[in-house]
Write an enzyme that holds these catalytic residues in place. Structure first.
Site, PDB file in Angstrom:
ATOM      1  N   ARG A  74      41.493  28.763  20.909  1.00 14.84           N
ATOM      2  CA  ARG A  74      41.303  29.530  21.707  1.00 14.84           C
ATOM      3  C   ARG A  74      41.980  31.307  20.419  1.00 14.84           C
ATOM      4  O   ARG A  74      40.436  31.874  19.782  1.00 14.84           O
ATOM      5  CB  ARG A  74      40.947  30.641  23.096  1.00 14.84           C
ATOM      6  CG  ARG A  74      40.996  31.839  23.483  1.00 14.84           C
ATOM      7  CD  ARG A  74      41.652  31.440  24.975  1.00 14.84           C
ATOM      8  NE  ARG A  74      40.891  32.930  24.990  1.00 14.84           N
ATOM      9  CZ  ARG A  74      41.025  34.073  25.289  1.00 14.84           C
ATOM     10  NH1 ARG A  74      43.222  34.642  24.704  1.00 14.84           N
ATOM     11  NH2 ARG A  74      40.972  35.538  26.596  1.00 14.84           N
TER      12      ARG A  74
ATOM     13  N   GLN B 246      34.698  34.191  28.865  1.00  9.58           N
ATOM     14  CA  GLN B 246      35.694  35.878  28.889  1.00  9.58           C
ATOM     15  C   GLN B 246      35.203  36.000  27.786  1.00  9.58           C
ATOM     16  O   GLN B 246      35.762  37.627  27.116  1.00  9.58           O
ATOM     17  CB  GLN B 246      36.676  34.696  29.500  1.00  9.58           C
ATOM     18  CG  GLN B 246      37.443  36.219  29.527  1.00  9.58           C
ATOM     19  CD  GLN B 246      39.221  35.466  29.404  1.00  9.58           C
ATOM     20  OE1 GLN B 246      39.383  35.513  28.256  1.00  9.58           O
ATOM     21  NE2 GLN B 246      39.384  35.628  30.436  1.00  9.58           N
TER      22      GLN B 246
ATOM     23  N   SER C 273      42.603  38.895  30.769  1.00  8.97           N
ATOM     24  CA  SER C 273      42.226  37.969  29.206  1.00  8.97           C
ATOM     25  C   SER C 273      42.585  36.700  28.972  1.00  8.97           C
ATOM     26  O   SER C 273      42.838  35.780  29.871  1.00  8.97           O
ATOM     27  CB  SER C 273      42.659  39.068  28.167  1.00  8.97           C
ATOM     28  OG  SER C 273      41.927  38.626  27.066  1.00  8.97           O
ATOM     29  N   LEU C 274      43.760  36.446  28.471  1.00  6.47           N
ATOM     30  CA  LEU C 274      44.702  35.509  28.028  1.00  6.47           C
ATOM     31  C   LEU C 274      45.430  34.969  29.898  1.00  6.47           C
ATOM     32  O   LEU C 274      45.385  33.781  30.086  1.00  6.47           O
ATOM     33  CB  LEU C 274      45.354  34.995  26.919  1.00  6.47           C
ATOM     34  CG  LEU C 274      46.623  35.980  26.881  1.00  6.47           C
ATOM     35  CD1 LEU C 274      47.755  34.349  28.057  1.00  6.47           C
ATOM     36  CD2 LEU C 274      47.512  35.865  25.370  1.00  6.47           C
TER      37      LEU C 274
ATOM     38  N   HIS D 296      36.499  40.380  23.518  1.00  3.37           N
ATOM     39  CA  HIS D 296      35.755  40.918  24.552  1.00  3.37           C
ATOM     40  C   HIS D 296      33.953  41.425  24.062  1.00  3.37           C
ATOM     41  O   HIS D 296      33.901  43.332  24.875  1.00  3.37           O
ATOM     42  CB  HIS D 296      36.325  41.165  25.650  1.00  3.37           C
ATOM     43  CG  HIS D 296      37.608  40.525  26.095  1.00  3.37           C
ATOM     44  ND1 HIS D 296      37.729  39.717  26.831  1.00  3.37           N
ATOM     45  CD2 HIS D 296      38.963  40.233  25.389  1.00  3.37           C
ATOM     46  CE1 HIS D 296      38.884  38.729  27.155  1.00  3.37           C
ATOM     47  NE2 HIS D 296      39.467  39.975  26.624  1.00  3.37           N
TER      48      HIS D 296
ATOM     49  N   GLN E  29      47.272  39.984  26.175  1.00  2.00           N
ATOM     50  CA  GLN E  29      48.572  40.104  24.844  1.00  2.00           C
ATOM     51  C   GLN E  29      48.629  42.225  25.386  1.00  2.00           C
ATOM     52  O   GLN E  29      48.124  42.733  25.540  1.00  2.00           O
ATOM     53  CB  GLN E  29      47.844  40.113  23.910  1.00  2.00           C
ATOM     54  CG  GLN E  29      47.074  38.760  23.386  1.00  2.00           C
ATOM     55  CD  GLN E  29      46.394  37.926  22.152  1.00  2.00           C
ATOM     56  OE1 GLN E  29      46.632  38.588  20.939  1.00  2.00           O
ATOM     57  NE2 GLN E  29      44.726  38.214  22.775  1.00  2.00           N
TER      58      GLN E  29
END
Length: 298
Positions: free
Chosen positions: A119, A243, A94-95, A194, A10
């Site tokens: 998610r 994660q 991340s993603l 996170h 993102q």
């Protein structure tokens, strides 16, 4: 030449990022699949064609950002594979890690999109926190402040001189105010990603992950929570489970890539955030970006 494919997360999204990809093989089908799973037209959202009176219309809404970036990045990597391009290592931020798992044949596109829908919805609903990016600081001073401040942690350890703090608004602001740094920028996010603020969301997401089989990877994958290369599907699933509540160890990921002899890092997706970090941190490593159809040779 030893190559690593990396996938941004993102912050890399932008309106029109899919425009050049509409004629790629499988593009329309991939967008239709995503739209069916989400229950809204993802192509129009990526193009900025959805009216603001729609309930979820903004590309920057994480419920749209995550699946949209997956579709764009997965289409780019699909075409690289069609061209016979190969990689020796994979990592995602991340993603982007989920895109990386798709590119390594650990997950198929439908499964990845179903996971990302869940998610993104969980992350959007988990409010109550804040995130601040800080740049140009002393690492020891930062580590001391984090240890001394309950409710603050490092969400993204991007490089020696750039991290993202996450936690309660009061805690992350306290760290940023007391840290001697060049810049501190509050991020426009719905929650403290996170971090421990994602604990309940992580539990729900893990229930979804438990229903999915992770295949062994075709090439070594570096996970955000543990950048030790592995091809074992069960290990990759276990790492993904951690994660949402654990920081992204990208600084160490770049170190591992260098130690493993990576000579070229290819960023697959819109923007050049990861390439920029590599240029400053991975001396002697070449970088390139694949962000649109022209980069693929069309």
């Amino acid at each position: 030449m030893t190559i690593a494919w990396v996938f941004p997360g993102q912050g890399s999204q932008k309106l029109g990022m899919a425009n050049s990809l509409q004629d790629l093989p499988g593009s329309r089908e991939r967008f239709e699949l995503a739209s069916q799973i989400l229950g809204r037209d993802l192509w129009k959202i990526c193009s900025g064609e959805v009216a603001p009176n729609e309930e979820i219309y903004d590309l920057n809404d994480t419920r749209n950002t995550q699946p949209a970036l997956f579709v764009v990045e997965s289409l780019l990597v699909d075409d690289l594979k069609r061209q016979g391009r190969e990689t020796h290592m994979i990592a995602g931020h991340s993603l982007g890690e989920i895109v990386g798992l798709y590119s390594a044949d650990v997950l198929d596109a439908k499964t990845a999109l179903i996971l990302l829908k869940k998610r993104s919805e969980l992350m959007a609903a988990a409010g109550g926190g804040a995130m601040i990016a800080v740049m140009g600081f002393d690492r020891d001073e930062l580590d001391d402040l984090i240890r001394e401040t309950e409710g603050a942690s490092i969400a993204n350890d991007n490089s020696e001189s750039q991290v993202v703090l996450s936690g309660s608004p009061e805690a992350v602001r306290k760290v940023a105010d007391n840290l001697k740094c060049k810049r501190a920028i509050p991020l426009k996010v719905s929650g403290a990603f996170h971090s421990i603020f994602m604990t309940e969301a992580s539990k729900s997401f893990n229930e979804e992950l438990d229903q999915v089989t992770f295949q062994d990877s075709q090439v070594p994958v570096l996970s955000n929570v543990d950048p030790t290369p592995t091809v074992n599907g069960d290990i990759l699933k276990d790492r993904l489970k951690k994660q949402m509540t654990t920081g992204v160890r990208w600084r160490e990921t770049m170190q591992v890539m260098q130690n493993k002899g990576i000579t070229t890092m290819v960023e697959i997706g819109p923007g050049n955030v990861l390439s920029g970090l590599a240029k400053r941190s991975m001396k002697g490593t070449m970088t390139s970006q694949i962000s649109n159809a022209s980069d693929l040779g069309y």
